[in-house]
Design an enzyme around this catalytic site. Sequence first.
Site, PDB file in Angstrom:
ATOM      1  N   LYS A 118       7.382 -15.521  10.554  1.00 35.97           N
ATOM      2  CA  LYS A 118       6.495 -14.369  10.362  1.00 35.97           C
ATOM      3  C   LYS A 118       6.102 -13.812  11.720  1.00 35.97           C
ATOM      4  CE  LYS A 118       1.935 -12.987   8.623  1.00 35.97           C
ATOM      5  NZ  LYS A 118       0.691 -13.398   7.937  1.00 35.97           N
ATOM      6  N   GLU A 174     -12.557 -10.072   7.926  1.00 37.26           N
ATOM      7  CA  GLU A 174     -11.998 -11.431   7.919  1.00 37.26           C
ATOM      8  C   GLU A 174     -12.789 -12.400   8.788  1.00 37.26           C
ATOM      9  OE1 GLU A 174      -7.710 -13.742   8.507  1.00 37.26           O
ATOM     10  OE2 GLU A 174      -7.838 -11.573   8.744  1.00 37.26           O
ATOM     11  N   GLU A 218       3.466 -15.256   2.583  1.00 41.14           N
ATOM     12  CA  GLU A 218       2.873 -14.842   3.857  1.00 41.14           C
ATOM     13  C   GLU A 218       1.458 -15.402   3.992  1.00 41.14           C
ATOM     14  OE1 GLU A 218       1.224 -10.754   5.947  1.00 41.14           O
ATOM     15  OE2 GLU A 218       2.703 -10.584   4.340  1.00 41.14           O
ATOM     16  N   GLU A 355       1.341   0.498   5.239  1.00 40.76           N
ATOM     17  CA  GLU A 355       0.219  -0.440   5.328  1.00 40.76           C
ATOM     18  C   GLU A 355      -0.589  -0.198   6.600  1.00 40.76           C
ATOM     19  OE1 GLU A 355      -0.452  -5.222   5.911  1.00 40.76           O
ATOM     20  OE2 GLU A 355       1.074  -4.566   4.479  1.00 40.76           O
TER      21      GLU A 355
END
Length: 371
Positions: A118, A174, A218, A355
């Site tokens: 990733k 987050e 992911e 995105e």
Amino acid sequence: MSEHATRHDPVFLLSRPEEHVIATGIRSRFDRLDDAREYLGSGGIPGIVGALPFDPREPCALTAPVELTRRPGRWRHDAPDVTVGAQVTAFHPEPDQHVRRVEDAVRAIADPANGVAKIVLARRLDVRSAEPLSPWDFAARLSARDHDGNAFATDLSPAGPSFEGRHLIGSSPEVLVRKQGDVVSCHPLAGSLPRDLDPLTDAENGRRLASSAKDRREHGYVVDALAAALAPLCADLEVPAEPSLTSTPTMWHLGTAISGHVADPATTVLDLAAAAHPTPAICGTPTPAARDHILAVEGGRGFYAGAVGWCDTNGDGEWMVSIRCADLAPDGRELVTWAGGGIVAESDPAAELAETSAKFRTVLSALDIAG
């Protein structure tokens, strides 16, 4: 780096749904994490606030303030009711270039020789405001647009001359890590889809994300890495087997609420943040290979995709992942903002571009820029 001062200017703000923290004045500044941790270990009062860079090898921007104040509830501040007249002046890279970067990353991930699963690629926008913005007014505009009142602002001057007078301002959804007493918690987000103004389409986007094998994989990379980083510092750690669906005004995300207890009472939230950062949510996995790819393609990120937070003299505090943010120049007119997305083997370049465009809306809407 150390600096002593008696002034009581604001140097830090973190607004969260349940409380807000404000730091004023400067006792000392630190561009090295170990120096800040040593200060805390010596009983430094009232604590440490500031930012960690994306690349932990780069200088930090940490401050020991004169005062560190915690108050219940989200931060309330009246932002000027004016149009700031901001406009985007440059894209780095241009949209078609970002698509090519995603294609290159997918090829790199597909090649076992590269050893990377990733890579989180980001786009950068340069923005100019016709009216000068103070960091605190900008943070107020961001907080007012977030349903939980999330916002942060921190002085980047401790990182060195090139950051003097600059501030990092944002509205991050987050939590990297939080510590209260012996309780540790974090809430990693990875796997995203844009929100939609049409309620039916919006709900379908949420359902599609929750069932997406690509996004769940992911997300799993992030959860596994965080659990591995925190486990050596914790007596126990509870990691849910399944992610949950969470949202911001602009995005759907997969999230996992991790909790546990520190093994050693002397462990501070700054220790936990240093152990956990950077996560695969903002870098990739394995970390060294993903970071090297990012730096080769994007160059330095500074404090974007780093961490912003506070730690009091008891070792308690909270650190947020520094996303949905902008670096504001001393003149209050020049800004740089970023938006990124995690690339895995199944990533679609056009969807990844969309995105990042959706994630830019958090900052751009606070600047009265439609996007």
